[in-house]
Design an enzyme around this catalytic site. Structure first.
Site, PDB file in Angstrom:
ATOM      1  N   ASP A  20       1.335   7.334  -8.461  1.00 50.25           N
ATOM      2  CA  ASP A  20       1.533   6.608  -7.208  1.00 50.25           C
ATOM      3  C   ASP A  20       1.748   5.147  -7.593  1.00 50.25           C
ATOM      4  O   ASP A  20       0.790   4.405  -7.805  1.00 50.25           O
ATOM      5  CB  ASP A  20       0.315   6.766  -6.298  1.00 50.25           C
ATOM      6  CG  ASP A  20       0.463   6.003  -4.997  1.00 50.25           C
ATOM      7  OD1 ASP A  20       1.593   5.873  -4.500  1.00 50.25           O
ATOM      8  OD2 ASP A  20      -0.567   5.523  -4.472  1.00 50.25           O
ATOM      9  N   GLU A  80       5.848   9.339  -6.763  1.00 52.65           N
ATOM     10  CA  GLU A  80       6.167   9.175  -5.349  1.00 52.65           C
ATOM     11  C   GLU A  80       7.352   8.231  -5.210  1.00 52.65           C
ATOM     12  O   GLU A  80       7.422   7.202  -5.881  1.00 52.65           O
ATOM     13  CB  GLU A  80       4.960   8.608  -4.604  1.00 52.65           C
ATOM     14  CG  GLU A  80       5.168   8.505  -3.116  1.00 52.65           C
ATOM     15  CD  GLU A  80       3.921   8.087  -2.361  1.00 52.65           C
ATOM     16  OE1 GLU A  80       4.070   7.752  -1.176  1.00 52.65           O
ATOM     17  OE2 GLU A  80       2.817   8.097  -2.930  1.00 52.65           O
ATOM     18  N   ASP A 152      -5.764   5.351  -4.221  1.00 53.18           N
ATOM     19  CA  ASP A 152      -4.605   5.340  -5.115  1.00 53.18           C
ATOM     20  C   ASP A 152      -4.593   6.543  -6.051  1.00 53.18           C
ATOM     21  O   ASP A 152      -3.557   7.173  -6.262  1.00 53.18           O
ATOM     22  CB  ASP A 152      -4.561   4.038  -5.930  1.00 53.18           C
ATOM     23  CG  ASP A 152      -4.340   2.823  -5.047  1.00 53.18           C
ATOM     24  OD1 ASP A 152      -3.327   2.779  -4.334  1.00 53.18           O
ATOM     25  OD2 ASP A 152      -5.202   1.922  -5.057  1.00 53.18           O
TER      26      ASP A 152
END
Length: 177
Positions: A20, A80, A152
């Site tokens: 991420d 992502e 996160d």
């Protein structure tokens, strides 16, 4: 989604690194996918010094994610996709961070898949507009040995879970064809 799942390795246990990306905080998580079973290996957050020059922060991301790939013997990676921000300068900086984070596993010889935030939320929570709390809750349910995972790292583990689910479908579709 980049349909990179077809370029990934075949059967057996596969170590997947989920990422991420962020310039201040990049979440990461490693899972092992074996058939339909998932097993948590590790997770964390890379946090470059936000007082360091921009180029050094990007280098820190590149090197830290590369070390994670090596330390956990990852086979595949997933990241992502960036969502467009209201602030173009912030979006551009996030794109730079994403590039550094994406290059690290590529540099280690890993194939890298990309997934949209809505697809990740749908795959893990069942709804494309889930919030971070719902994602963290489902990650804990799907990977109970992961413990208390912060936002996160939970997002990164959700990326890895999504990749495990979608690569399995792609492999099964390839066998059926």
């Amino acid at each position: 989604m980049t349909n990179a799942a077809t370029q990934f390795s075949g059967g057996g246990a596969v170590r997947i690194l989920g990422l991420d990306p962020g310039l201040r905080r990049t979440g990461w998580g490693v899972v092992v996918a074996e058939g339909s079973r998932l097993r948590w290996i590790a997770h964390g957050v890379v946090t470059p010094d936000d007082k360091a020059p921009f180029s050094e922060r990007l280098l820190h991301l590149l090197e830290a994610v590369g070390e994670i790939c090596t330390a956990h013997a990852c086979d595949e990676a997933a990241i992502e996709e960036v969502f467009v921000n209201v602030n173009p300068a912030s979006t551009l900086k996030l794109g730079h961070a994403r590039a550094a984070v994406m290059l690290a596993p590529a540099r280690c010889g890993l194939p890298v898949a990309e997934y949209s935030p809505n697809l990740i939320k749908k795959a893990v929570v069942g709804a494309g507009h889930a919030d971070k709390g719902q994602i963290a809750f489902m990650v804990k349910r799907l990977l109970p040995t992961s413990g208390d995972v912060k936002a996160d790292a939970a997002d990164a583990l959700a990326v890895a879970i999504t990749h495990a689910q979608l690569r399995k479908r792609a492999l099964l579709a390839g066998v059926a064809a």
